[in-house]
Design a protein around this motif. Structure first.
Motif, PDB file in Angstrom:
ATOM      1  N   ASP A   1      -3.435   7.107  -0.719  1.00 24.99           N
ATOM      2  CA  ASP A   1      -2.988   8.055   0.396  1.00 24.99           C
ATOM      3  C   ASP A   1      -2.843   9.484  -0.220  1.00 24.99           C
ATOM      4  OD1 ASP A   1      -2.096   8.722   2.945  1.00 24.99           O
ATOM      5  OD2 ASP A   1       0.007   8.237   2.492  1.00 24.99           O
TER       6      ASP A   1
ATOM      7  N   ASN B   1      -6.117  -0.310  -5.543  1.00 19.04           N
ATOM      8  CA  ASN B   1      -7.378   0.396  -4.682  1.00 19.04           C
ATOM      9  C   ASN B   1      -6.932   1.021  -3.454  1.00 19.04           C
ATOM     10  OD1 ASN B   1      -9.184  -0.699  -6.728  1.00 19.04           O
ATOM     11  ND2 ASN B   1      -9.214  -2.710  -5.596  1.00 19.04           N
ATOM     12  N   HIS B   2      -5.762   1.355  -3.179  1.00 15.74           N
ATOM     13  CA  HIS B   2      -5.162   1.944  -2.161  1.00 15.74           C
ATOM     14  C   HIS B   2      -4.848   3.374  -2.431  1.00 15.74           C
ATOM     15  CE1 HIS B   2      -5.031  -2.089  -0.251  1.00 15.74           C
ATOM     16  NE2 HIS B   2      -4.279  -2.426  -1.380  1.00 15.74           N
TER      17      HIS B   2
ATOM     18  N   LYS C   1       2.333   4.922   0.914  1.00 13.58           N
ATOM     19  CA  LYS C   1       2.365   5.839   2.010  1.00 13.58           C
ATOM     20  C   LYS C   1       3.128   7.190   1.910  1.00 13.58           C
ATOM     21  CE  LYS C   1       2.234   6.888   6.503  1.00 13.58           C
ATOM     22  NZ  LYS C   1       1.023   7.477   6.866  1.00 13.58           N
TER      23      LYS C   1
ATOM     24  N   PRO D   1       0.911  -1.279  -0.189  1.00 10.99           N
ATOM     25  CA  PRO D   1      -0.030   0.001  -0.137  1.00 10.99           C
ATOM     26  C   PRO D   1       0.868   1.383   0.059  1.00 10.99           C
ATOM     27  CG  PRO D   1      -0.734  -1.516   1.530  1.00 10.99           C
ATOM     28  CD  PRO D   1       0.645  -1.878   1.087  1.00 10.99           C
TER      29      PRO D   1
ATOM     30  N   GLN E   1      -1.721   6.620  -5.353  1.00  7.09           N
ATOM     31  CA  GLN E   1      -2.557   5.468  -5.620  1.00  7.09           C
ATOM     32  C   GLN E   1      -1.923   4.257  -6.083  1.00  7.09           C
ATOM     33  OE1 GLN E   1      -5.901   6.118  -8.075  1.00  7.09           O
ATOM     34  NE2 GLN E   1      -6.988   4.151  -7.624  1.00  7.09           N
TER      35      GLN E   1
END
Length: 1114
Positions: A874, A871-872, A793, A791, A868
């Motif tokens: 930040d 689907n993640h 960050k 994901p 992105q």
């Protein structure tokens, strides 16, 4: 006055008329003063022995000696012998008079002798000897007394000049006689010289001495009632009576002449008349001119008798003579009196007529001759004859006889050592001449003989030498013609090899040294020298007068061989051969070859050198060194006879090089080229900690640590290999491992690419160095080739977590790091809208950069970053504030004025510069000066009271606003002014009329005429005063100067300057400066002259073309 004898007596020498020529024959001293010297200061002392007075009988001989010490003299002094005061005895030498000189080298004394032989009666008298040396002078007087002679003889002798002048009746015009003595007695001392010049007095000094004596008070005589007059005068051939009156007639009376008693003779007759005693002198001659005295008992009285001689006139003048050399010349002149004494002169100098003189003087009656038997060109001049009554002169011109060359000199060529003879014949035959060689006079010697016989002139040299060659010239004396010939001395060439002292004429030299062979040669003319080696001529040869030199700066092996010397000149040819052998050290061997390397040893081989230097190879030296070092170390101290060697005791892992030296009898060769570097190496241990760093669908990234033991050889890099798990049949099979990196990698991280998706692989890593590959490090488990999702960050930097403030115009560069796999998608928004194009965004796998080159106010706001991965998502928000200077305050006004206080009020600015207002700055200015001064700074409120203002001044105020960037660019000022007045008083402002400062142009400093040098910048300056400012126009020859790059015009504070860049002579002319304004105009002129240097004097057309070309280039 006149006495009874009708003679004119004076207290001087004689009675003179202005036309008489006076001969000074002595001072006429009285007898008692004969031995008394005249008191004159001594000039110097040269005479160490002076001639002494003496007396002899008639016919006797006497010798007078004078000696001069020559200790401090550089040359012989000059001595003269005189009789009386003026007769030089040098011209009277003969059978009765001889003058001798001698010099003693031991005592350094010059001795001068005057020898009188067979003396005659008239030789008696006073003599003088004078010695001169440069500025030194000495003299001595002495007397000669002749005894046993009879008075009255007419023969005056050879030593008496006056005796040669016989009495002759001469009719002379009666001239009023003048008593010079009376004139001198009455005259002032400063008039003595004028009187002497007017009346022809030559002995003024003696006359003045007698004048001084007469002024002394005479003592009253007891023996004489009447003394002799001080002086008497008589004509030559006349008679004179000397009378004294005795007080006692019985006293014995004696008469003296120059101190010698006079006996009665027909010439001297004594008479007695009562108390008078009279001496009558008959037939007065020049030798009767003397001092006479008479003694009566113990008393004496003296007088002087002066005999006047009539002048001798010239009856027949000399005639000019023109003749040639070697002829006889006779100059004839006739005078008015027989036996008269005359003087012959040449060019104002008396002609010498001694025994050795070329001139002979002859006289017969009244005729006189000057005879030159063998005339020369030097006898040319003006000859004159001087008599007491006049002078005659004539010019004698003696020319050379025409020179005829009967036989000219002939140029000759003579062999060395043979006799050389040069001869010529010229007419006249008696003309001497001189021989010259190369401009130098040739003198006779034992080897050189110079002869002149009649017309023949010969120069003979017994044995010719080289130095006898040259240009010979015979110069006849007195002629401008010369006879010339060239003498050429020849000698066959010869090479003197015996001077080398070399066996078989062989010269051995070590290569590298300088070879210089100097071989003596001879030959005249200087031979042409050629050095040959085989058939080729050597160029490094030098030839000098007596030797030839072969120089080889650095001898080489190619210089070995036979050298041939060839000498050639017109007299012949000579050859010689010399063998030169060059020995050298051997050539260096080829670079050695290292065939095998161990842990601390190696094996090396090499080939012998191609050239042994002309001497057999004795052996070899071996050296080694570390590659990084420059210090070589010898491995063997005894020569190695073989061409192989095994160095030992080397350090493992250190690079080494080896080289070889060859040795022969001459020396050690240069070193060979070093061998290729070699290292005694061992492989490293295996790498450690092999792990997976990253995996994608097609790549695997591995990381590891270096080996624990690397060894002295170091580490060159790593080799990465992999194999597919399904294709591996045997774990150690090397043919199944695939090399991932074709080149070694020095990093401990490597990415394997091109892998199949979802395949399983094994990876191993080897450490590589010069010794080879280390044992491999292999992964324990297989690796699945498939990417793992991570994901995203965003990692916001600390300084961006608060508002990011920048000034307008500054650079904005923000880096936002993030993580995520696979590579995230990055998007930027501003206030929910896409960002401006002026903002640059650059994205990478791990960060995103926002860059603004020049920040503006519109770039302020909130920016949102979104990252992105599938689907993640930040997000992160950035607050950016771009600030600028604030605007000025609004509505600044004066609320109230009281006393010396003013209350101000204003509103905040419309534009705060995107930052809060932090204060205000208030300034005041006096209306008279309008100079602003700050009253207060960083004031926060919008109203203020300004205190402590000066009464009577009128003030304006202005205010700046301030934020975090700084003060506003402009300030807002009050429209009205605040007048601080004293309470109860009203200020009346006087009215002033403005003064009119306008005026037409006027030049306060005109232009000055100027000289300039071509090629150096020149400036013209003047100053003008005008209001309004005038327009300045410069003109040359009344033509305005416009846009000409050669001229630069300046005007500053009324000073006008015209600079002319590198002027030429054509830039000269009349320059005008003209100033114009609305009220009028004025102008001044000056002249500029350009002086050209020598190298600048070029034609007008050329200078014009050059000037035009320069202007076109500008």
């Amino acid at each position: 006055r006149k006495d009874s004898g009708n003679s004119i007596t004076t207290c001087g020498k004689c009675v003179l008329s202005p036309n008489w020529l006076v001969w000074s024959l002595g001072d006429g001293q009285p007898p008692e003063e004969i031995d008394k010297q005249i008191e004159t200061p001594p000039l110097s002392t040269l005479l160490i022995e002076k001639p002494q007075s003496g007396s002899i009988n008639v016919g006797g001989d006497i010798n007078f000696v004078a000696k001069v010490e020559a200790k401090d003299l550089l040359r012989k002094p000059t001595i003269k012998w005189f009789k009386g005061k003026w007769m030089d005895l040098a011209s009277k030498t003969g059978k009765h008079l001889q003058l001798k000189e001698s010099f003693d080298r031991f005592t350094k004394i010059h001795t001068f002798e005057m020898h009188i032989i067979k003396a005659k009666e008239n030789y008696a008298g006073n003599y003088r000897c004078e010695v001169n040396y440069k500025d030194k002078f000495d003299s001595c007087s002495f007397d000669l007394e002749i005894k046993g002679f009879t008075d009255g003889q007419d023969d005056a002798g050879e030593l008496d000049f006056s005796g040669l002048l016989k009495h002759r009746e001469h009719k002379q015009e009666e001239v009023p006689e003048v008593d010079v003595w009376e004139i001198l007695k009455k005259a002032r001392p400063d008039e003595y010289e004028k009187i002497a010049f007017t009346y022809g007095i030559t002995d003024l000094r003696g006359l003045l001495k007698r004048l001084k004596k007469t002024k002394k008070e005479e003592k009253k005589s007891e023996a004489f009632s009447k003394r002799l007059e001080p002086a008497y005068q008589a004509d030559k051939g006349g008679k004179i009576r000397l009378v004294v009156d005795l007080a006692d007639p019985t006293v014995e009376l004696k008469w003296y002449k120059n101190g010698q008693e006079i006996r009665p003779t027909p010439k001297y007759i004594f008479e007695h008349k009562g108390t008078q005693r009279i001496m009558v002198i008959n037939n007065c001659q020049i030798n009767d001119d003397a001092a006479y005295s008479v003694t009566a008992g113990e008393e004496k009285c003296t007088t002087e008798l002066f005999v006047k001689e009539l002048p001798v006139n010239i009856v027949k003048m000399l005639e000019p003579v023109k003749t040639t050399v070697n002829e006889r010349i006779e100059l004839e002149c006739e005078v008015s009196e027989e036996g008269a004494k005359v003087r012959w002169m040449k060019n104002g100098v008396e002609v010498p007529t001694g025994v050795r003189s070329r001139y002979r003087v002859k006289s017969e009656g009244t005729k006189h001759w000057l005879i030159i038997d063998d005339a020369t060109k030097d006898d040319t001049g003006t000859y004159s004859l001087m008599a007491t009554g006049g002078t005659t002169e004539a010019h004698v011109q003696i020319d050379l006889k025409p020179l005829k060359i009967l036989m000219d000199l002939q140029s000759v060529t003579v062999s060395l050592g043979q006799p050389l003879k040069l001869n010529c014949e010229i007419y006249p035959g008696n003309v001497p001449g001189r021989w010259y060689k190369n401009g130098q006079l040739v003198q006779s010697s034992e080897r050189i003989s110079i002869m002149h016989r009649a017309k023949n002139h010969n120069l003979d040299i017994e044995s010719s030498t080289i130095q006898d060659a040259g240009d010979y010239t015979f110069v006849p004396e007195g002629y401008t013609q010369t006879l010339s010939a060239k003498v050429h001395i020849i000698d066959p060439p010869r090479v003197h090899l015996e001077a080398l002292n070399a066996q078989d004429n062989t010269v051995v030299i070590v290569a590298g040294n300088k070879l210089r062979l100097e071989i003596p040669i001879s030959g005249e003319p200087a031979p042409r020298v050629v050095w040959m080696k085989g058939e080729r001529s050597r160029m490094r040869a030098e030839t000098f007068a007596d030797h030839t030199c072969l120089t080889i700066d650095i001898a080489e092996r190619e210089d070995t061989g036979n050298y041939k010397i060839v000498l050639q000149n017109e007299a012949g040819e000579d050859t010689a051969s010399i063998k030169i052998k060059v020995v050298d050290i051997p050539d260096p061997p080829e670079a050695p070859l290292v065939t095998d390397v161990g842990g601390d040893w190696c094996t090396m081989t090499w080939e012998p050198p191609r050239y042994d230097g002309g001497s057999p190879i004795l052996g070899y030296f071996i050296e080694r060194k570390k590659k990084q070092s420059s210090r070589w170390m010898r491995l063997n101290f005894d020569l190695c006879k073989e061409t192989t060697f095994e160095p030992k005791k080397m350090i493992e892992g250190v690079p080494y090089e080896v080289r070889i030296f060859a040795v022969n009898a001459i020396g050690v060769s240069k070193p060979s080229e070093p061998s290729k570097p070699f290292i005694p190496l061992a492989v490293t241990s295996e790498p450690t900690t092999l792990v997976v760093d990253d995996v994608t669908d097609t790549t695997v990234t591995m990381k590891w640590r270096p080996p624990d033991t690397i060894g002295a050889a170091g580490l060159d890099g790593y080799q990465v290999e992999y194999c597919l798990e399904g294709s591996k049949t045997k774990h150690t099979a090397s043919d199944e491992w695939i090399l991932a990196n074709k080149e070694l990698t020095e990093k401990t991280r490597y990415t394997i690419t091109g892998l199949p998706v979802e395949a399983k692989i094994l990876v191993r890593v080897k450490a590589i160095n010069a010794a080879g590959a280390s044992p491999p490090r292999t992964t324990q488990h297989s690796i699945l080739v498939k990417e793992v999702v991570e994901p995203p960050k965003i990692r916001i930097p600390r300084h961006l977590k608060q508002t990011y403030i920048r000034k307008v115009g500054e650079v904005v560069n923000l880096v936002m790091p993030f993580v995520g796999k696979p590579r995230p998608k990055v998007n930027w928004l501003k206030e929910g809208q896409p960002i401006d194009k002026t903002v640059s965004i650059r994205n990478s796998d791990c960060d995103s950069i926002m860059f603004i080159r020049k920040a503006e106010r519109k770039h302020s706001g909130k920016y949102e970053l979104s990252v992105q991965v599938e689907n993640h998502i930040d997000t992160a928000t950035l607050d950016i504030q771009i600030v600028d200077l604030p605007g000025p305050p609004q509505a600044v006004k004066i609320e109230e004025v009281w006393g010396n206080n003013v209350a101000l009020d204003w509103s905040p600015p419309k534009d705060n510069g995107n930052a809060p207002i932090i204060g205000y700055t208030i300034q005041k200015a006096d209306k008279k000066t309008m100079e602003w001064y700050s009253c207060i700074e960083h004031y926060h409120r919008t109203c203020i009271t300004i205190s402590d203002l000066v009464v009577g001044n009128e003030y304006y105020f202005r205010i700046y606003s301030e934020n975090m960037v700084g003060l506003s660019e402009s300030a807002t000022a009050t429209k009205d002014s605040a007048l601080i007045v004293k309470e109860g008083l009203k200020l009346k402002i006087p009215e002033y009329n403005d003064r009119n400062f306008t005026e037409p142009p006027t030049f306060t400093q005109p232009l000055i005429n100027t000289f300039a040098i071509a090629g150096y910048n020149a400036t013209l300056n003047c100053s003008v005063r005008a209001n309004p400012r005038p327009k300045v126009i410069w003109m040359k020859n009344k033509i305005p100067i416009i846009d000409n790059p050669r001229y630069r015009m300046f005007s500053n504070q009324g000073v006008c300057t015209l600079e002319i860049r590198k002027p030429s002579p054509f830039d000269g002319g009349v320059y005008t400066c003209k100033a114009i304004n609305d009220l009028g105009e004025a102008q001044v002129d000056c002249k500029l002259e350009v002086k050209a240097t020598k190298w600048d004097e070029v034609p007008l057309s050329l200078e014009t073309k050059q000037s035009d070309s320069k202007q076109s280039q500008d």
